[in-house]
Design an enzyme around this catalytic site. Structure first.
Site, short mmCIF file in Angstrom:
data_model
loop_
_atom_site.label_atom_id
_atom_site.label_comp_id
_atom_site.label_asym_id
_atom_site.label_seq_id
_atom_site.Cartn_x
_atom_site.Cartn_y
_atom_site.Cartn_z
N TYR A 148 -0.68 5.62 2.48
CA TYR A 148 1.12 7.08 2.68
C TYR A 148 1.44 5.85 0.68
CZ TYR A 148 5.50 7.63 3.44
OH TYR A 148 7.29 8.58 3.46
N ASP A 243 -0.45 0.82 -5.87
CA ASP A 243 1.53 1.30 -4.78
C ASP A 243 1.49 -0.10 -4.22
OD1 ASP A 243 3.39 2.01 -3.37
OD2 ASP A 243 2.55 3.74 -2.63
N LYS A 271 10.86 -1.41 -0.95
CA LYS A 271 10.82 -2.73 0.19
C LYS A 271 11.54 -3.50 -0.37
CE LYS A 271 8.35 0.07 3.27
NZ LYS A 271 7.56 1.01 2.68
C1 LIG Z 1 7.47 3.14 2.06
C2 LIG Z 1 5.83 2.59 1.50
C3 LIG Z 1 6.71 3.77 0.28
C4 LIG Z 1 7.62 4.93 0.43
O1 LIG Z 1 8.72 3.90 -0.15
P1 LIG Z 1 10.54 4.40 0.23
O2 LIG Z 1 11.09 3.36 0.01
O3 LIG Z 1 10.04 4.39 1.74
O4 LIG Z 1 10.44 5.96 -0.42
C5 LIG Z 1 5.61 4.29 -0.74
N1 LIG Z 1 4.35 3.48 -0.56
C6 LIG Z 1 4.09 2.51 0.22
C7 LIG Z 1 3.10 1.68 0.20
C8 LIG Z 1 5.13 2.18 1.19
O5 LIG Z 1 4.29 1.18 1.90
#
Ligand SMILES: *Cc1c(COP(=O)(O)O)cnc(C)c1O
Length: 436
Positions: A148, A243, A271
């Protein structure tokens, strides 16, 4: 399923919220669709405890989906925010706070020379993809099923089974033309990727991966696979994007790149970097980052980017994470907790397991190691639903989906971990006594 837990106030607020927001929420998983009952409305939190509007205290393993690595309401973070807020909340100018957190990251991260702050993980990933395309002059991107990357149009795509397919969006509202350039493969499919790159490398700008895939269970990959991705990208002049929105500052100060000793071309953060405030960032080498406006021609901007209040929360968080021994101590807690549960479930022979890296864990109803999204049996989620419900009754809070991972924070002490592990064992005994 019997209900002991008092949830009247949450139920009332949820009924009200449903009139205000789609599904009553501002982010879909919060709606408790795949578990039972109304979502809990939380009014406060401290340490590893969250308190709902019915005054129930829960031991929290969701940790706001990852950011709260120090636990809730951490004193230094709170005081840092308060001190900044005294002077106003946003100026739309550079601030000293931006420099401070920038140095705190760049001076202590081998793989980043320069950063750009944004306001969410999604925004960080969206910008990183644009940068990769702008830098390489190529359009196609490769992602993996089960990873994701936020709700970026071109990344809300899942593969068909097996071979690389042109992406089919998993959301309405995304034009086909946006996803035509997204190629999706299964994780750990070496042959598939090699074939794809051989044929299409001249059109592929980047490969994006969660090096610690933690948004569809915890699909831990082998270091050799990630190292091989690096090599393949070098061979074909393709950028590798890690990511690390979830793994950054979670599995170590240098994230997954640091623990696997692999240098990605671009890294995205979110995060934890915001200490509980809305922050994201992306970083790369001087050379790659020189393509970002105003130095370069890849445009990216933000009214509230590097907001000083949010930066202050991040600064106070990172200063604690960088203390020697922080991650070792945190991992010890996670090992203790996971071992306690697994010792019992293995002795009993339950079809249950926990995958863990650092302080991230994922409980699932199977015994084999799971590395790809399609290895997860959707039927096993019925057990998770029962487990989630029974744990709520015992005042243990997990994220409301069996595809979500759990987090241990520095504020989880042995007492809370013992209580939670014993509750989980009790619930598993209940589930598996019904099975036999
Ligand atoms: C949470 C997450 C996102 C999205 O971040 P948001 O602050 O919710 O937009 C993207 N990539 C990864 C790996 C994530 O865990």
């Amino acid at each position: 399923m019997s209900e002991i837990l008092k949830r009247e106030e949450s139920a009332k607020l949820f009924a009200e919220a449903k009139k205000l927001f789609p599904g009553g929420v501002n982010s879909p998983v919060r709606a408790f669709k795949s578990v039972s009952g109304p979502p809990l409305f939380i009014k406060k939190a401290d340490g590893c405890i969250i308190t709902d509007e019915d005054d129930n205290d829960f031991i929290d393993f969701c940790c706001s989906w990852g950011p709260m690595i120090l636990g809730h309401n951490n004193k230094q973070v709170r005081e840092s925010i308060q001190a900044t807020v005294e002077n106003g909340t946003s100026f739309g100018t550079p601030t000293r706070h931006g420099n401070e957190i920038g140095s705190l990251i760049i001076d202590n991260h081998r793989y980043i020379d320069k950063l750009r702050f944004v306001s969410s993980g999604t925004e960080a990933v969206m910008s990183a993809i644009r940068l990769a395309r702008g830098y390489t002059g190529k359009d196609k991107i490769v992602k993996f099923e089960g990873c994701y990357h936020g709700h970026v149009d071109s990344l809300l795509v899942k593969a068909g089974s097996g071979l690389a397919t042109f992406g089919v969006s998993t959301s309405a509202g995304i034009p086909e033309s946006f996803t035509n350039d997204t190629l999706v493969l299964s994780l750990n499919d070496l042959q598939g990727l090699e074939d794809l790159l051989r044929e299409q490398h001249e059109e592929i700008a980047c490969i994006i991966i969660e090096p610690v895939p933690a948004n569809n269970g915890l699909l831990l990959q082998d270091t050799s696979y990630l190292a091989w991705l690096r090599k393949l990208c070098d061979d074909y002049d393709i950028l590798l994007i890690f990511d690390e929105v979830i793994s950054g500052f979670r599995v170590g100060y240098e994230g997954a790149a640091g623990i696997y000793h692999i240098a990605p071309d671009i890294i995205t953060f979110g995060k934890i970097i915001g200490g509980g405030m809305p922050v994201g960032a992306y970083g790369a080498s001087h050379e790659i980052m020189s393509h970002i406006a105003p130095d370069g021609d890849v445009y990216q901007a933000g009214t509230l980017s590097a907001n000083p209040v949010a930066m202050s929360a991040g600064i106070a968080t990172l200063k604690q994470l960088i203390e020697p021994g922080f991650y070792e101590k945190l991992e010890e807690k996670a090992i203790y907790f996971v071992d306690k549960i697994l010792t019992h479930t293995k002795a009993k022979g339950y079809s249950f397991n926990i995958q863990r890296i650092g302080s991230i864990f994922w409980m699932y109803f199977d015994t084999k190691r799971i590395m790809t999204a399609d290895e997860i049996d959707p039927k096993s989620m019925e057990h998770f639903k029962t487990m989630h419900h029974e744990l709520l009754q015992r005042k243990i809070y997990l994220g409301p989906s069996g595809y979500e991972v759990g987090f241990i924070s520095a504020a989880h002490d042995q007492k809370h971990l013992d209580i939670a592990a014993e509750a989980i064992i009790e619930v598993l005994d209940m589930i598996f006594s019904k099975e036999s």
